[in-house]
Motif scaffolding. Structure first.
Motif, short mmCIF file in Angstrom:
data_model
loop_
_atom_site.label_atom_id
_atom_site.label_comp_id
_atom_site.label_asym_id
_atom_site.label_seq_id
_atom_site.Cartn_x
_atom_site.Cartn_y
_atom_site.Cartn_z
N PHE A 197 0.93 -1.23 -0.12
CA PHE A 197 0.14 0.08 -0.07
C PHE A 197 1.03 1.27 0.12
N MET A 198 2.08 1.03 0.75
CA MET A 198 3.14 2.44 0.58
C MET A 198 3.57 2.63 -0.71
N ALA A 199 3.70 1.57 -1.64
CA ALA A 199 4.04 1.48 -3.05
C ALA A 199 3.08 2.11 -3.73
N VAL A 200 1.76 1.79 -3.55
CA VAL A 200 0.65 2.36 -4.17
C VAL A 200 0.71 3.82 -4.09
N GLY A 201 0.89 4.45 -3.02
CA GLY A 201 0.54 5.74 -2.54
C GLY A 201 1.56 6.52 -3.10
N ALA A 202 3.00 5.90 -3.09
CA ALA A 202 4.13 6.46 -3.80
C ALA A 202 3.92 6.71 -5.20
N TYR A 203 3.90 5.84 -5.87
CA TYR A 203 3.71 5.74 -7.17
C TYR A 203 2.67 6.48 -7.74
N MET A 204 1.63 6.37 -7.24
CA MET A 204 0.36 7.31 -7.76
C MET A 204 0.69 8.71 -7.40
N ALA A 205 1.02 8.97 -6.16
CA ALA A 205 1.20 10.55 -6.16
C ALA A 205 2.37 11.04 -7.02
N GLN A 214 13.79 0.32 -13.38
CA GLN A 214 14.72 1.38 -13.34
C GLN A 214 14.26 2.67 -12.22
N GLY A 215 13.14 2.42 -11.91
CA GLY A 215 12.66 3.54 -11.03
C GLY A 215 12.12 4.74 -11.70
N TYR A 216 11.57 5.60 -10.96
CA TYR A 216 10.76 6.83 -11.38
C TYR A 216 11.05 7.91 -10.56
N PRO A 217 11.82 9.08 -11.56
CA PRO A 217 12.33 10.04 -10.80
C PRO A 217 10.92 11.02 -10.38
N VAL A 218 11.01 11.65 -9.42
CA VAL A 218 9.81 12.68 -8.91
C VAL A 218 10.31 14.00 -8.92
N TYR A 219 9.52 14.94 -9.82
CA TYR A 219 10.19 16.33 -9.90
C TYR A 219 9.66 17.00 -8.61
N GLY A 220 8.38 16.91 -8.04
CA GLY A 220 8.19 17.68 -6.90
C GLY A 220 8.79 17.27 -5.85
N TYR A 221 8.97 18.35 -4.80
CA TYR A 221 9.90 18.26 -3.42
C TYR A 221 9.01 18.71 -2.54
N ILE A 222 9.00 18.03 -1.39
CA ILE A 222 8.53 18.88 -0.21
C ILE A 222 9.34 18.68 1.08
N GLN A 228 7.22 10.24 1.22
CA GLN A 228 8.77 9.59 1.22
C GLN A 228 9.07 9.96 -0.24
N ALA A 229 8.30 9.51 -1.32
CA ALA A 229 8.67 10.00 -2.61
C ALA A 229 8.88 11.24 -2.98
N HIS A 230 8.15 12.20 -2.54
CA HIS A 230 8.51 13.85 -2.67
C HIS A 230 9.59 14.11 -1.92
N TYR A 231 9.75 13.39 -0.69
CA TYR A 231 11.20 13.72 -0.06
C TYR A 231 12.46 13.34 -0.86
N LEU A 232 12.43 12.21 -1.39
CA LEU A 232 13.50 11.55 -2.07
C LEU A 232 13.70 12.12 -3.36
N SER A 233 12.55 12.43 -3.77
CA SER A 233 12.64 12.58 -5.13
C SER A 233 12.93 11.42 -6.07
N TYR A 234 12.61 10.43 -5.80
CA TYR A 234 12.80 9.03 -6.48
C TYR A 234 12.05 7.91 -6.09
#
Length: 282
Positions: free
Chosen positions: A39-47, A113-121, A188-194
């Motif tokens: 469920f953590m992965a769902v939230g990370a990838y979806m957001a 390969q992973g997914y880069p996240v452009y937004g940052y908190i 976590q996704a938007h803090y690590l940007s990845y």
């Protein structure tokens, strides 16, 4: 201004606290959920996908990710929660691994390969979000719903005889737990940007349950204390270098042998409340 190390430690604590309560809600109702990493992965990838591709504000993207995770928990929870005990633990464990495997092979979000996240908190936003969720959970702990959870854990048959919809209450706890885990993933996704599917391994689900068991399930404070303990104690043993995790594990084993009910229990809370007008237990 905090240093980078302190900022990172606070973020880890905040994520661990949210994950602890995501596991605590089902566990209070007697359900061992080993699928929180999924469920953590769902939230990370979806957001991450919504903020990247559609330009949604990060807060909105995390909220949508949480709702999506809750919907998945609802759909899957209806058949899964018909099981109990070790069968429920295995079913939720398999569910978590399936969800992670989906993202590991999904090309639209980078697959392996992973997914880069452009937004940052930043850290303060994550800390404030965690505090807000804690307030909501403490309010929830004063409601009839939390009382139902603890009663169902103690004796579901009696609860059913008294007219409590046992399965519906357990399903609600499971769904809320899935939504909290998704919030942790989005933050976590938007803090690590990845985002990387491999980072949502089975150990996350196991550690999350350990947070709750170590802190105690008898009070709403237990998961918070357990998560803080798991976050800070390895740092205390940092001077031990490669031995610190072995020392940490030995400490936990010794502690659970001496205090299997967890760090915080109901009697302790009643004694703490007594000087302020509460009633201490006999």
């Amino acid at each position: 201004m905090f240093s980078g190390y302190i900022d990172g430690l606070i973020v880890i604590l905040a994520i661990n606290v949210i994950m602890a309560y995501s596991a605590a809600l089902p566990l209070v109702a007697g359900q061992l959920n080993l699928g929180t990493a999924g469920f953590m992965a769902v939230g990370a990838y979806m957001a991450a996908f919504l903020s990247n591709e559609y330009g949604l504000p990060i807060g909105v993207a995390i909220l949508v990710g949480s709702l999506a995770s809750g919907l998945i928990a609802l759909i899957i929870g209806i058949p899964v929660l018909r099981t109990s005990g070790i069968y429920l633990a295995l079913a939720t464990f398999a569910l978590g691994q399936i969800l992670v495997a989906v993202f590991l092979n999904l090309e639209i979000v980078g697959a392996a390969q992973g997914y880069p996240v452009y937004g940052y908190i930043e850290m303060p936003t994550i800390a404030l979000t965690t505090i807000g969720l804690l307030i909501l959970l403490f309010v929830l702990s004063q409601t009839r719903f939390w009382l139902y959870l603890t009663a169902i854990k103690n004796d579901p048959t009696v609860c059913d005889l008294f007219g409590i919809e046992v399965r519906n209450v357990q399903l609600a706890a499971f769904v809320l737990g899935g939504m909290l885990a998704a919030v942790a993933g989005g933050l976590q996704a938007h803090y690590l940007s990845y985002v990387e599917a491999q980072s949502f391994g089975a150990l996350i689900s196991i550690y999350t349950v350990l947070f709750v068991i170590l802190g105690g399930t008898q009070t709403v404070l237990g998961p918070l204390v357990g998560a803080a303990f798991f976050t800070f104690l390895p740092e205390v043993f940092r001077s031990g270098e490669e031995w610190r995790y072995a020392i940490f594990a030995a400490f936990i084993i010794g502690f659970m042998v001496l205090r299997p009910q967890g760090m915080i229990n109901a009697n302790m809370m009643r004694r703490l409340k007594a000087p302020f007008g509460g009633k201490a237990s006999a």
